[in-house]
Design a protein around this motif. Structure first.
Motif, short mmCIF file in Angstrom:
data_model
loop_
_atom_site.label_atom_id
_atom_site.label_comp_id
_atom_site.label_asym_id
_atom_site.label_seq_id
_atom_site.Cartn_x
_atom_site.Cartn_y
_atom_site.Cartn_z
N ILE A 122 0.83 -1.20 0.00
CA ILE A 122 0.00 0.00 0.00
C ILE A 122 0.87 1.26 0.00
O ILE A 122 0.50 2.29 -0.58
CB ILE A 122 -0.97 0.01 1.20
CG1 ILE A 122 -2.00 1.13 1.06
CG2 ILE A 122 -0.23 0.10 2.51
CD1 ILE A 122 -2.90 1.01 -0.14
N HIS A 123 2.05 1.18 0.61
CA HIS A 123 2.93 2.35 0.61
C HIS A 123 3.50 2.61 -0.79
O HIS A 123 3.69 3.77 -1.17
CB HIS A 123 4.08 2.16 1.61
CG HIS A 123 3.72 2.49 3.02
ND1 HIS A 123 2.99 1.65 3.82
CD2 HIS A 123 3.97 3.59 3.78
CE1 HIS A 123 2.81 2.20 5.01
NE2 HIS A 123 3.39 3.38 5.01
N LEU A 124 3.79 1.58 -1.53
CA LEU A 124 4.41 1.78 -2.84
C LEU A 124 3.40 1.96 -3.96
O LEU A 124 3.66 2.67 -4.93
CB LEU A 124 5.36 0.62 -3.19
CG LEU A 124 6.80 0.91 -2.76
CD1 LEU A 124 6.97 0.68 -1.27
CD2 LEU A 124 7.80 0.06 -3.52
N THR A 125 2.25 1.34 -3.86
CA THR A 125 1.26 1.47 -4.92
C THR A 125 0.30 2.63 -4.69
O THR A 125 -0.32 3.11 -5.63
CB THR A 125 0.43 0.17 -5.07
OG1 THR A 125 -0.24 -0.10 -3.83
CG2 THR A 125 1.32 -1.00 -5.43
N GLY A 126 0.18 3.05 -3.43
CA GLY A 126 -0.75 4.14 -3.13
C GLY A 126 -2.17 3.64 -2.93
O GLY A 126 -2.46 2.45 -3.06
N GLY A 127 -3.05 4.55 -2.61
CA GLY A 127 -4.44 4.19 -2.36
C GLY A 127 -5.36 5.35 -2.64
O GLY A 127 -5.08 6.20 -3.48
N ALA A 128 -6.44 5.42 -1.90
CA ALA A 128 -7.45 6.44 -2.15
C ALA A 128 -6.98 7.84 -1.77
O ALA A 128 -7.49 8.84 -2.28
CB ALA A 128 -8.72 6.11 -1.35
N PHE A 129 -5.97 7.94 -0.89
CA PHE A 129 -5.59 9.25 -0.36
C PHE A 129 -4.24 9.74 -0.86
O PHE A 129 -3.89 10.91 -0.64
CB PHE A 129 -5.57 9.21 1.17
CG PHE A 129 -6.88 8.79 1.76
CD1 PHE A 129 -7.98 9.64 1.70
CD2 PHE A 129 -7.04 7.56 2.35
CE1 PHE A 129 -9.21 9.27 2.23
CE2 PHE A 129 -8.26 7.18 2.89
CZ PHE A 129 -9.34 8.03 2.82
N SER A 130 -3.46 8.89 -1.49
CA SER A 130 -2.13 9.34 -1.92
C SER A 130 -1.62 8.47 -3.05
O SER A 130 -2.09 7.34 -3.26
CB SER A 130 -1.14 9.28 -0.76
OG SER A 130 -0.81 7.93 -0.46
N ASN A 131 -0.64 9.01 -3.75
CA ASN A 131 0.11 8.20 -4.69
C ASN A 131 1.06 7.29 -3.92
O ASN A 131 1.23 7.45 -2.71
CB ASN A 131 0.93 9.10 -5.64
CG ASN A 131 0.05 9.89 -6.57
OD1 ASN A 131 -0.91 9.38 -7.12
ND2 ASN A 131 0.38 11.17 -6.77
N GLY A 132 1.68 6.37 -4.61
CA GLY A 132 2.67 5.51 -3.96
C GLY A 132 3.93 6.30 -3.65
O GLY A 132 4.23 7.32 -4.28
N PHE A 133 4.67 5.83 -2.66
CA PHE A 133 5.91 6.47 -2.26
C PHE A 133 7.11 5.65 -2.72
O PHE A 133 7.01 4.43 -2.90
CB PHE A 133 5.95 6.64 -0.73
CG PHE A 133 4.78 7.42 -0.20
CD1 PHE A 133 4.73 8.79 -0.35
CD2 PHE A 133 3.73 6.77 0.43
CE1 PHE A 133 3.64 9.52 0.14
CE2 PHE A 133 2.64 7.48 0.92
CZ PHE A 133 2.59 8.86 0.77
N ALA A 134 8.23 6.30 -2.87
CA ALA A 134 9.45 5.61 -3.29
C ALA A 134 10.03 4.80 -2.13
O ALA A 134 9.84 5.15 -0.95
CB ALA A 134 10.48 6.63 -3.77
N CYS A 135 10.75 3.74 -2.46
CA CYS A 135 11.42 2.92 -1.44
C CYS A 135 12.34 3.77 -0.58
O CYS A 135 12.55 3.49 0.60
CB CYS A 135 12.24 1.81 -2.09
SG CYS A 135 11.30 0.67 -3.12
N THR A 136 12.90 4.83 -1.19
CA THR A 136 13.89 5.66 -0.50
C THR A 136 13.28 6.53 0.60
O THR A 136 14.02 7.23 1.30
CB THR A 136 14.62 6.56 -1.51
OG1 THR A 136 13.67 7.23 -2.34
CG2 THR A 136 15.54 5.73 -2.39
#
Length: 263
Positions: free
Chosen positions: A130-144
């Protein structure tokens, strides 16, 4: 009949007889046994359930792929073996999804973890997807945002039993606004900008990494509805943030939410 003609007939007959017997001899010779094909790998090498599966072998040898390159080539496309590793490992065996990720997405984020676990209650899997792909509230975040940047498969900080569990190195967004993020080493993130460590935010929000459900990521979890005083006591967010949220409280531009800016 002239003697010369007789002589040639006799010689021709002898030659034909010799050829016939020679052919018969060749037919009667035992066939040479064929050498068995060379088996470079043990049985079960491509069977994910076998103990001899090549993934297990590579894991036991600290993920060193140089031995693979000796036969399959530097690019794993076949080399002297004429057998490409890239048939199964799309692009290259050195891709992120070979070791972790690719089960439910192509970001390189677990599941699965390095032990093959796929459930989010395991720390090596957790909320990676969910952190990398994103969801209803945000885009995904980079591993870094949580780990050191990996440039190459064999980077010194990337692979090795001494590097497990993966080191947490917070990125710029996680530290936005002088936030001082903490990871308790078990399951909880604290003081992270992304989860409320910002002005008017819910600074006591400490989400669980291994409890992946909607209760941890909904409007009101990272900031109040409305945010705390001295933020205006207005619950209709779109009055002031029309480019971010609509009247139904849906994020309409995820580039403007959880991005480190006040939009």
């Amino acid at each position: 009949m002239k003697k010369t003609h007789l002589f040639y007939l006799v010689v021709t007959g002898m030659m034909l007889n010799f050829i016939a017997h020679c052919s018969k001899l060749q037919e009667d010779l035992p066939t040479q046994p064929q050498a068995p094909p060379v088996q470079a790998h043990p049985s079960g090498w491509t069977d994910t359930l076998a103990a001899s599966f090549h993934g297990n072998y590579i894991r036991q040898h600290q993920w060193d792929l140089t031995s693979c390159q000796q036969c399959h080539g530097k690019d794993y496309a076949g080399g002297t073996s004429k057998s490409s590793c890239n048939t199964c490992h799309i692009g290259t065996p050195e891709g992120c999804t070979t070791c972790h990720g690719g089960v439910d997405n192509n970001t390189g984020a677990p599941p699965k973890d390095l032990q093959g676990n796929k459930t989010t209650t395991v720390k090596g899997v957790g909320a990676h997807t969910i952190h990398l792909t994103g969801g209803a509230f945000s885009n995904g975040f980079a591993c870094t945002e949580c780990h050191k940047k990996v440039e190459h498969f064999n980077d010194s900080h990337h692979i090795g039993p001494e590097l497990l569990p993966a080191e947490i190195v917070w990125g710029e967004l996680a530290k936005k606004g002088d936030a001082e993020p903490l990871w308790d080493g078990v399951q909880t993130c604290q003081n992270v900008y992304c989860h409320g460590e910002f002005k008017y935010g819910n600074k006591d929000n400490n989400p669980s990494w291994i409890k992946v459900d909607s209760s941890q990521a909904q409007c009101g979890s990272c900031h109040g509805l409305p945010p705390a005083d001295p933020h205006p006591a207005v619950t209709l967010c779109y009055f002031c943030h029309p480019g971010v949220v609509n009247a139904s409280m849906e994020i309409i531009d995820k580039n403007k939410h959880i991005n480190g800016e006040k939009d």
